[in-house]
Design an enzyme around this catalytic site. Structure first.
Site, PDB file in Angstrom:
ATOM      1  N   ASN A 134       0.912  -1.163   0.062  1.00 58.76           N
ATOM      2  CA  ASN A 134       0.054  -0.142   0.003  1.00 58.76           C
ATOM      3  C   ASN A 134       1.040   1.246  -0.099  1.00 58.76           C
ATOM      4  O   ASN A 134       2.064   1.145   0.451  1.00 58.76           O
ATOM      5  CB  ASN A 134      -0.990  -0.004   1.269  1.00 58.76           C
ATOM      6  CG  ASN A 134      -1.975   1.069   1.134  1.00 58.76           C
ATOM      7  OD1 ASN A 134      -2.617   1.472   0.197  1.00 58.76           O
ATOM      8  ND2 ASN A 134      -2.397   1.542   2.213  1.00 58.76           N
ATOM      9  N   ASN A 151       1.339   3.603   1.976  1.00 57.51           N
ATOM     10  CA  ASN A 151       1.961   4.061   3.033  1.00 57.51           C
ATOM     11  C   ASN A 151       3.022   3.223   3.669  1.00 57.51           C
ATOM     12  O   ASN A 151       3.664   3.268   4.636  1.00 57.51           O
ATOM     13  CB  ASN A 151       0.900   4.355   4.139  1.00 57.51           C
ATOM     14  CG  ASN A 151       0.226   2.969   4.634  1.00 57.51           C
ATOM     15  OD1 ASN A 151       0.427   2.039   3.950  1.00 57.51           O
ATOM     16  ND2 ASN A 151      -0.659   3.188   5.572  1.00 57.51           N
ATOM     17  N   LYS A 152       3.408   2.108   2.906  1.00 60.14           N
ATOM     18  CA  LYS A 152       4.238   0.911   3.659  1.00 60.14           C
ATOM     19  C   LYS A 152       5.637   1.464   3.286  1.00 60.14           C
ATOM     20  O   LYS A 152       5.979   2.419   2.673  1.00 60.14           O
ATOM     21  CB  LYS A 152       3.996  -0.468   2.873  1.00 60.14           C
ATOM     22  CG  LYS A 152       2.460  -0.695   3.377  1.00 60.14           C
ATOM     23  CD  LYS A 152       2.234  -0.989   4.956  1.00 60.14           C
ATOM     24  CE  LYS A 152       1.046  -1.703   5.379  1.00 60.14           C
ATOM     25  NZ  LYS A 152      -0.054  -0.759   5.137  1.00 60.14           N
ATOM     26  N   ILE A 153       6.487   0.586   3.596  1.00 57.02           N
ATOM     27  CA  ILE A 153       7.917   0.892   3.600  1.00 57.02           C
ATOM     28  C   ILE A 153       8.538   0.754   2.372  1.00 57.02           C
ATOM     29  O   ILE A 153       9.213   1.904   1.787  1.00 57.02           O
ATOM     30  CB  ILE A 153       8.797  -0.079   4.254  1.00 57.02           C
ATOM     31  CG1 ILE A 153      10.228   0.424   4.716  1.00 57.02           C
ATOM     32  CG2 ILE A 153       8.825  -1.608   3.763  1.00 57.02           C
ATOM     33  CD1 ILE A 153      10.937  -0.110   5.915  1.00 57.02           C
TER      34      ILE A 153
END
Length: 377
Positions: A190, A192-194
């Site tokens: 997604n 917002n992930k790393i």
């Protein structure tokens, strides 16, 4: 997510530079579909990084969790032991399959599923004549769960483990990537992930049969016939070749992104660790956390909402910790085992801006305002 000029976000996509090359190549070659060389390449990259034998790239982490539960055998009417301290996407796929989540409390060191509560939950369900079909554990905020203890319990009772490592790509336990201990592991990409594919997920396993079954189900379960024949229900869950291209570019900078987020955690701890009552989550022995989000427990009398609103006035985005599943209206009538530790963490906890694209100036601004709000006058 609120967009305003100069806003400091919690966690946003951070491109590395080569993503557009992979995506443009897909467009130039007309691989603008849910098939193509980027998909195979991205799955290979995931296996190379995690040391998993097999991977399938999917449209979301939630889709991957849904398929993971299905391929390990969860059926309507079954029960699945699930971490209570997590995002709702961990629990919803259990409902998709007509099964029942049984929520298991966290332990205080990692905030992940408590081995003691897990043992208690299994004992309780067996006493009631209900054998759990699977264990769904979460590696929360990138912190590895206590996998040795959990896997010992699971193996003792012959219960398959699905690892929700959506937030934990790159995190390791005893030197091994989380997601590779259970029968199936799941990652999220997604925004917002790393690292991100703009939206997407992946399922990994040592067992080729499980991954191929997930791949089959993800493409509408089309039988091997010269026409469209379907013997079982499938889903439209395959990742696009363009998204996989973005993922290939992102995998090239994963190690760098982890270091940046871990460095951000260290700045927060060094600059704020002196504040009485403010608590950070340390890495227990054998754990290496990607520090996807830096989280803190606030000192009395401050509340997450009061600090969130005060920082919002400064155009800084923060977020409360996940509200535990056993406290959600959706799951209020489902079984739960524990002492409400996660509920107490929710009442005190805040996620701080942690994106790898944070500038030194941005980080200094966040720290300055946290000191102003939290230090005694």
């Amino acid at each position: 997510m609120i967009y305003r000029p100069g806003r400091i976000f919690l966690s946003v996509p951070h491109m590395g530079g080569h993503e557009k090359n992979y995506a443009l190549k897909a467009i130039e070659d007309n691989w603008v579909t849910t098939a193509g060389p980027n998909l195979a390449g991205f799955e290979h990259d995931i296996c190379q990084h995690t040391n998993a034998r097999h991977a399938v790239a999917l449209s979301s982490g939630t889709a991957a969790l849904h398929l993971a539960l299905q391929v390990v055998g969860v059926k309507p009417g079954d029960e699945v032991l699930c971490s209570t301290f997590t995002f709702v996407a961990s629990a919803n796929p259990i409902l998709y399959l007509g099964a029942t989540p049984v929520f298991v409390e966290s332990e205080p060191e990692t905030w992940n599923m408590s081995p003691e509560a897990l043992h208690e939950a299994i004992t309780d369900r067996l006493r009631l004549g209900k054998r759990p079909a699977a264990i769904m554990l979460v590696h929360l905020y990138g912190m590895p769960a206590k996998m040795k203890e959990i896997m010992n319990i699971a193996e003792e009772h012959g219960i398959p483990v699905v690892e929700d490592a959506a937030e934990a790509l790159g995190s390791r336990y005893s030197g091994h990537q989380v997601g590779t201990f259970g029968r199936v592991g799941v990652f999220s990409f997604n925004g917002n992930k790393i690292i991100t594919t703009s939206g997407g997920g992946a399922l990994i396993s040592e067992e080729e049969q499980l991954v191929e079954q997930a791949r089959f189900l993800s493409t509408q379960a089309k039988d091997p016939a010269p026409y469209y024949q379907h013997s079982q229900m499938g889903y439209n869950y395959r990742m696009s070749n363009i998204s996989a291209g973005i993922g290939r570019g992102q995998m090239e900078v994963l190690e760098k992104r982890m270091k940046q987020r871990r460095d951000i955690f260290q700045v927060y701890r060094q600059q704020l660790g002196h504040i009485e009552g403010l608590e950070f989550v340390a890495e227990p022995k054998a754990c290496f956390a990607n520090r996807w989000l830096t989280t803190v427990l606030l000192p009395d009398p401050h509340t997450p909402e009061s600090i969130r609103l005060a920082l919002e006035e400064e155009n800084i985005e923060t977020r409360a910790l996940w509200k535990p599943m056993h406290l959600q209206p959706l799951f209020e009538h489902h079984p739960y085992v524990g002492n409400n530790l996660s509920g107490r963490l929710f009442e005190r906890g805040l996620c701080l801006p942690s994106g790898s694209s944070l500038t030194e100036e941005d980080l200094d601004k966040v720290v300055k305002h946290l000191k102003r709000l939290l230090e005694p006058s």
